[in-house]
Each structure stands twice: as C-alpha cells, then as structure tokens.
Design a protein around this motif. Structure first.
Motif, PDB file in Angstrom:
ATOM      1  N   ASN A   1       2.185   0.804   4.972  1.00 39.01           N
ATOM      2  CA  ASN A   1       2.471   1.428   3.679  1.00 39.01           C
ATOM      3  C   ASN A   1       1.250   2.147   3.121  1.00 39.01           C
ATOM      4  O   ASN A   1       1.360   3.246   2.556  1.00 39.01           O
ATOM      5  CB  ASN A   1       2.953   0.374   2.686  1.00 39.01           C
ATOM      6  CG  ASN A   1       4.321  -0.169   3.045  1.00 39.01           C
ATOM      7  OD1 ASN A   1       5.071   0.464   3.792  1.00 39.01           O
ATOM      8  ND2 ASN A   1       4.649  -1.349   2.528  1.00 39.01           N
ATOM      9  N   GLU A   2       0.094   1.543   3.263  1.00 33.31           N
ATOM     10  CA  GLU A   2      -1.137   2.177   2.795  1.00 33.31           C
ATOM     11  C   GLU A   2      -1.426   3.446   3.578  1.00 33.31           C
ATOM     12  O   GLU A   2      -1.856   4.458   3.009  1.00 33.31           O
ATOM     13  CB  GLU A   2      -2.302   1.198   2.919  1.00 33.31           C
ATOM     14  CG  GLU A   2      -3.614   1.745   2.377  1.00 33.31           C
ATOM     15  CD  GLU A   2      -4.748   0.740   2.433  1.00 33.31           C
ATOM     16  OE1 GLU A   2      -5.914   1.165   2.275  1.00 33.31           O
ATOM     17  OE2 GLU A   2      -4.474  -0.462   2.630  1.00 33.31           O
TER      18      GLU A   2
ATOM     19  N   LEU B   1       0.829   5.360   5.032  1.00 39.50           N
ATOM     20  CA  LEU B   1       1.805   6.368   4.601  1.00 39.50           C
ATOM     21  C   LEU B   1       1.419   6.965   3.253  1.00 39.50           C
ATOM     22  O   LEU B   1       1.573   8.172   3.028  1.00 39.50           O
ATOM     23  CB  LEU B   1       3.192   5.734   4.520  1.00 39.50           C
ATOM     24  CG  LEU B   1       3.882   5.426   5.856  1.00 39.50           C
ATOM     25  CD1 LEU B   1       5.133   4.598   5.632  1.00 39.50           C
ATOM     26  CD2 LEU B   1       4.229   6.721   6.587  1.00 39.50           C
ATOM     27  N   ALA B   2       0.918   6.123   2.339  1.00 38.41           N
ATOM     28  CA  ALA B   2       0.487   6.624   1.033  1.00 38.41           C
ATOM     29  C   ALA B   2      -0.664   7.603   1.189  1.00 38.41           C
ATOM     30  O   ALA B   2      -0.709   8.644   0.515  1.00 38.41           O
ATOM     31  CB  ALA B   2       0.088   5.456   0.134  1.00 38.41           C
TER      32      ALA B   2
ATOM     33  N   THR C   1       6.921  10.939   2.619  1.00 37.30           N
ATOM     34  CA  THR C   1       6.018   9.855   3.022  1.00 37.30           C
ATOM     35  C   THR C   1       5.655   8.970   1.839  1.00 37.30           C
ATOM     36  O   THR C   1       5.436   7.765   1.999  1.00 37.30           O
ATOM     37  CB  THR C   1       4.733  10.412   3.655  1.00 37.30           C
ATOM     38  OG1 THR C   1       4.144  11.400   2.791  1.00 37.30           O
ATOM     39  CG2 THR C   1       5.029  11.040   5.014  1.00 37.30           C
TER      40      THR C   1
ATOM     41  N   SER D   1       6.302   4.969   1.826  1.00 30.81           N
ATOM     42  CA  SER D   1       5.208   4.021   1.605  1.00 30.81           C
ATOM     43  C   SER D   1       5.609   2.878   0.676  1.00 30.81           C
ATOM     44  O   SER D   1       5.025   1.802   0.728  1.00 30.81           O
ATOM     45  CB  SER D   1       3.982   4.746   1.040  1.00 30.81           C
ATOM     46  OG  SER D   1       4.214   5.176  -0.303  1.00 30.81           O
TER      47      SER D   1
ATOM     48  N   SER E   1       0.789   3.981  -5.168  1.00 28.99           N
ATOM     49  CA  SER E   1       2.124   3.527  -4.789  1.00 28.99           C
ATOM     50  C   SER E   1       2.309   2.078  -5.203  1.00 28.99           C
ATOM     51  O   SER E   1       1.436   1.233  -4.993  1.00 28.99           O
ATOM     52  CB  SER E   1       2.308   3.658  -3.271  1.00 28.99           C
ATOM     53  OG  SER E   1       2.202   5.004  -2.875  1.00 28.99           O
TER      54      SER E   1
END
Length: 358
Positions: free
Chosen positions: A8-9, A11-12, A127, A131, A191
C-alpha cells in the motif's frame, strides 16, 4: 511492516509520482497551447478561409452548377450563427490555430500531450485508490486530483465527438495545473482509511456524481466567461468601436458569442439533472449514516443553494428578457456557489462534512 502495508505504501508513492509526472506533461501541453495561439494566423485571409472551409464551420461541400456544357464551382456561402439577443449574425472564428498549418500543428501537439497527461493522472488516481482499497475521493486532495482528471476527460470526450471545443484547451490546462498545484502543496493528505460514516456504497455514487457535475459545470463556466468577452467585443464592433490588436487577435478566433452562449447553456442544462440526483443521493446517504435525510449542515445548505442558482439560470435562459448577459452572470454566480461549496465550506466552515479535513 507486513507485506500488505508495504504494498500500500508503494502504491501511494507511485500515485504521487504519477500526479507530479502528469503536472510536468500538462505544463508541456500548456506551452504547446500558447504556441498554438501565438503562431496561429491572425490574418483576415486565414480567418475567412477557416470559417468557410474548416471543419468547425459545419458547412457542406461547395455547390456545383452546370451551365452550357461547363461546370462552375460556386463559392461556399458563409455560415453564420445568430446571437443570443437576436441582433447580430456573426460567423464563428477559426479557432486558436487561426486556420493555418503551423498553428494547427501546435494545437494537435497540445491535445496529444493533454491525452498523455490525462492517462498519467488517471493512473495516479487509480493507484491512490488501490493503496487504500476504497474510492479515491475521501478528502480534498483526492477530490481535487479526481476532479481535474474528470474535467480533462470530459474535454477529450467532446473532442472525440468532433465538437469544436479546442479553444477550451488553454484555460482548461491552466486551471488543471492550478488545481493540482494546490492539491499537492496545500491539500495533500496521506492515504488513510475512512471514518465509519463513509463506509458505504453511497460514497461511490454520491461523490462520483458530484465530481462529474463539478467538472462539467467548470466547462460551462469557461464557455460563459468567454461568451461575455466575445459579446463585448461584438458589441464594440457593432457600435463602431476599434478593439485593441491583442483583443482582436484572441476574440476573432473564438466561436461567436451566440455559439459560446449555446455551448454554456447546453452543458449546464445537460448536467443539471445529475446535480439534482447528487443532492438526492446525499440525502439518502445521510439518512443511512446519521439517521436523518436533511439537517441543514453547511454542505447540504450550499449544495441546495447551488441547485437553486443553476435552476434560476436555466429558467432565466428560457425567459426572453433574461437571455444573454444577464443569464450568463447567473451562471457564473451558480458556479461560484459550487466552488464555495467545495473550498469554502470544507476549509472554513465546521460541519458533519468536515470529517476528512484537507
């Protein structure tokens, strides 16, 4: 940090890179649009040729008449549109390119760069959603990047439908750069997951329609502003005045005041029912989340004020005495209400819709 959090990080971070990259490409598109306006022909010959033969004129092929065994090709008649007030017959201008190859080339480059920037920015929005695994419009930063993406997408759809709207390109790209600049410098929020009240499928329905309405209302506002300038220009010419060279260079390449007036009206009229649905969807969501459909929350109040303002504009536009400039002023007041509903209410007014901060 577990694998999911790391993903997730990542993607962020990718989303941020894509948004900044889109800004770089939009900047190139901005300069290409400037080149289109600067290098496009300002000559009367170029304007007349484009008005008579260009695709924006919407005219049919030249008339062909056979006489005494010979063929004569008659000059295509000038295509005119009637102004909102019904007092002038004025042809549409040839567009920013001025009907010349050099200007058109830069215009095509600008549109191509805008397409690339749109794709990159859309990738940034997607994205961002991946995320956090939710709709990418739970705060002002996410709303802003999605809003500009939808605005550009709407413009590109109109171009794909062969509408004469390339004159929107420069103000649109300029506004998108301003919007993204504010988003990444002032409104940026890391996010994060949603507050409990937002865990609903209505987030996808209500906020997405609000974004679409705002983007289309923006295009209508651009048409309205340019209509006011072009109408003043035509009035000055009709009264025997002599506009400055810069004003003439810009105004003579835009569509006529009548065409701009019709464009703004049709855009606003087309999206107004969707704005009505947006308010209704918000009320239903409020009933699910807070146990009441309407509570005079500042966001609810200003959404309704915006609805009333656009309803007044549409009514005025259909009333003979209010066509033209008076109705245009109402349209700008309505869009100003929409802007305040987004920026002013979210930042300066405390209410139930302040849960996301900026």
């Amino acid at each position: 940090m577990n694998l999911a959090a790391a993903t997730n990080e990542s993607l962020a971070h990718t989303s941020n890179v894509l948004i900044y990259s889109s800004m770089a490409v939009y900047t190139l598109a901005f300069f290409a649009h400037i080149a289109e306006w600067v290098l496009g022909s300002r000559s009367k010959v170029g304007r007349t040729a484009a008005a008579l033969s260009g695709p924006a004129a919407g005219a049919s092929a030249p008339a062909v008449v056979t006489q005494a065994g010979s063929t004569a090709v008659l000059e295509r008649p000038k295509v005119v549109t009637r102004s909102a007030a019904g007092t002038r017959d004025v042809p549409d201008g040839p567009g920013a390119a001025g009907g010349t190859f050099k200007g058109d080339l830069w215009g095509r480059i600008a549109v191509s760069l805008t397409v690339v920037a749109f794709a990159v920015e859309a990738g940034g929005v997607i994205t961002r959603a991946l995320s956090v695994q939710r709709a990418p419009w739970a705060n002002m930063y996410e709303f802003s990047i999605t809003f500009s993406t939808v605005a550009v997408g709407s413009y590109l759809v109109l171009l794909a439908l062969k509408k004469n709207v390339r004159w929107i390109g420069l103000p649109l790209v300029t506004t998108v750069l301003l919007d993204l600049g504010i988003a990444v410098t002032t409104l940026y929020t890391d996010s994060d997951q949603l507050v409990p009240a937002l865990h609903s499928y209505w987030l996808w329905i209500h906020v997405s329609t609000a974004i679409i309405c705002g983007a289309v209302f923006y295009l209508g506002a651009v048409g309205t502003v340019l209509y006011l300038f072009r109408d003043s220009y035509e009035n000055k010419l009709a009264s025997g005045g002599t506009p400055g060279k810069f004003a003439a260079s810009v105004m003579e390449r835009l569509p006529s005041a009548s065409s701009l007036d019709k464009f703004a009206y049709r855009i606003n009229a087309a999206v107004f029912p969707l704005w009505t649905f947006t308010i209704i969807a918000g009320a239903i969501w409020a009933g699910d989340a807070w146990g009441r459909y309407w509570g005079w929350d500042p966001k609810e109040v200003w959404s309704f004020i915006t609805w009333v303002a656009y309803a007044a504009y549409l009514h005025a536009r259909a009333t003979a005495g209010w066509k033209g400039r008076k109705a245009a002023y109402l349209a700008l007041v309505a869009f100003a209400c929409w802007l305040f509903n987004y920026y002013g209410v979210n930042i300066f007014v405390t209410g139930l819709h302040s849960y996301a901060g900026v």
